[in-house]
Design an enzyme around this catalytic site. Structure first.
Site, short mmCIF file in Angstrom:
data_model
loop_
_atom_site.label_atom_id
_atom_site.label_comp_id
_atom_site.label_asym_id
_atom_site.label_seq_id
_atom_site.Cartn_x
_atom_site.Cartn_y
_atom_site.Cartn_z
N GLU A 15 -23.86 -6.14 14.03
CA GLU A 15 -22.69 -6.46 13.36
C GLU A 15 -21.86 -7.44 14.00
O GLU A 15 -22.28 -8.03 14.95
CB GLU A 15 -21.73 -5.14 13.04
CG GLU A 15 -21.65 -4.48 11.96
CD GLU A 15 -20.82 -5.22 10.98
OE1 GLU A 15 -20.36 -6.29 11.05
OE2 GLU A 15 -20.65 -4.41 9.65
N ARG A 95 -14.31 6.08 15.12
CA ARG A 95 -14.64 4.78 16.22
C ARG A 95 -14.24 3.58 15.35
O ARG A 95 -13.70 3.42 14.48
CB ARG A 95 -16.18 4.62 16.17
CG ARG A 95 -16.86 4.39 14.73
CD ARG A 95 -18.24 4.03 15.11
NE ARG A 95 -19.09 3.91 13.74
CZ ARG A 95 -19.25 2.62 13.36
NH1 ARG A 95 -18.44 1.54 13.51
NH2 ARG A 95 -20.05 2.47 12.03
N ASN A 97 -14.57 -0.24 14.02
CA ASN A 97 -15.36 -0.81 13.32
C ASN A 97 -15.51 -2.66 13.46
O ASN A 97 -14.92 -2.96 14.45
CB ASN A 97 -15.52 -0.25 11.94
CG ASN A 97 -16.94 -0.67 11.13
OD1 ASN A 97 -17.95 -0.35 11.62
ND2 ASN A 97 -16.69 -1.05 10.00
N GLU A 116 -17.64 8.94 7.39
CA GLU A 116 -17.26 8.24 6.64
C GLU A 116 -16.29 8.66 5.27
O GLU A 116 -16.44 8.54 4.13
CB GLU A 116 -18.15 7.46 5.81
CG GLU A 116 -19.00 6.76 6.64
CD GLU A 116 -20.39 5.92 6.17
OE1 GLU A 116 -20.22 5.62 4.75
OE2 GLU A 116 -21.35 5.66 6.91
N ASN A 143 -13.80 -3.08 7.04
CA ASN A 143 -14.78 -3.87 7.24
C ASN A 143 -14.00 -5.49 7.27
O ASN A 143 -13.13 -5.57 7.75
CB ASN A 143 -15.84 -3.94 6.31
CG ASN A 143 -17.25 -3.06 6.95
OD1 ASN A 143 -17.41 -3.43 8.05
ND2 ASN A 143 -17.54 -1.97 6.24
N ASP A 191 -19.54 -5.70 2.64
CA ASP A 191 -19.55 -5.37 4.43
C ASP A 191 -18.34 -6.47 4.99
O ASP A 191 -17.47 -6.66 4.71
CB ASP A 191 -20.87 -5.25 4.68
CG ASP A 191 -20.65 -4.25 6.14
OD1 ASP A 191 -19.70 -4.64 6.95
OD2 ASP A 191 -21.74 -3.78 6.24
#
Length: 280
Positions: A15, A95, A97, A116, A143, A191
């Site tokens: 990522e 967490r 992201n 999620e 995101n 994303d």
């Protein structure tokens, strides 16, 4: 444009590619392996650093080192590798992201729940001194975040909505949230994103095996197919910011492509904007 392999890797959840202008290297993370990777295209040199926890994003700091969006909050690594918390905000099952640094040097850090769930995440603005302001409290999967070349617009993705949204920026405030573009069913989920020098928005499509480029008015301008099913984010890099790097994932795939988890690159894809280092 044909993608090439910049770094062959088997990242579980690669990522957040970010070009560090000061060092001439690309920074990216493997979230679930708790690793920060760097890659210098000029030399081919690579480094891998283990983090304290799952790491959603890593961005350069103005004075050197990294700011990282971890499971339990946002932390700082110094140039000597020493770690300290900037914002410690642990919540079971959640967490960090994706994250991005605004033109003014503040960090916008997203969170999500491991399961999620629909409203378990958030988007928080973090000042260099650690002051944290939760801007969006009810997010499923925070995101891509990015800004227009003039800094007057902020783009944002909450992945399950299938939308890229846009806000008006007024100093530290963002208002007027509205849809900028929508990814139709069957084309994957939006994303990570980056904004190029023309004000166009590039978006990685999770489960869509592609990148999309939307012009500044939200018109779909280009679709670039990729060999991997789960691209996660993209960023321009290289000395002239013309190469588009793409992080990818292999998590959840029963038969991943051999390049799933690698860092890909689209040479001479356009022209990016110089990023801003975190001011803290």
């Amino acid at each position: 444009m044909s993608p090439e392999v910049a770094v062959h890797e088997h990242a579980t959840l690669g990522e957040g590619p970010t070009w560090d202008m000061a060092t001439g290297r690309l920074i990216w993370v493997d979230i679930l392996s708790a690793r920060v990777h760097t890659y210098e295209p000029a030399t081919g040199r690579r480094t891998v650093m283990a983090t304290e926890q799952h790491v959603g994003a890593a961005k350069p700091r103005a004075g050197g080192g990294l700011v990282v969006n971890l499971r339990d909050g946002v932390g700082l690594y110094g140039t000597d590798g020493a770690f300290r918390w900037l914002v410690h905000d642990a919540e079971p099952g959640r967490r960090g992201n994706d994250a991005a640094v605004a033109p003014d040097g503040a960090l916008w850090a997203g969170t999500m729940r491991y399961d999620e769930s629909e409203v378990g995440g958030s988007l928080t603005r973090i000042e260099p001194d650690g002051t944290a302001t939760r801007v969006l409290p009810l997010v499923a999967c925070s995101n891509g975040t990015g800004w227009s070349p003039d800094g007057r617009l902020m783009y944002y993705i909450d992945t399950p909505t299938r939308r890229i949204d846009v806000f008006d920026v007024d100093g530290e405030q963002v208002t007027g949230r509205r849809p900028f573009a929508t990814v139709e069913e069957g084309a994957g989920f939006p994303d990570g994103l980056t904004v190029d020098a023309e004000g166009a928005v590039w978006v990685a499509l999770w489960d869509g095996a592609a990148l999309r480029r939307y012009t500044a008015d939200g018109t779909l301008d280009r679709v670039v197919g990729l060999p991997v099913r789960r691209p996660t984010a993209c960023a321009f890099g290289g000395p002239d910011l013309r190469d588009l790097y793409v992080s990818t994932a292999r998590v959840g795939l029963t038969a991943p492509h051999p390049l799933s988890g690698s860092l890909l690159v689209l040479p001479d894809a356009g022209r990016g904007m110089p990023g801003t280092a975190f001011a803290g």
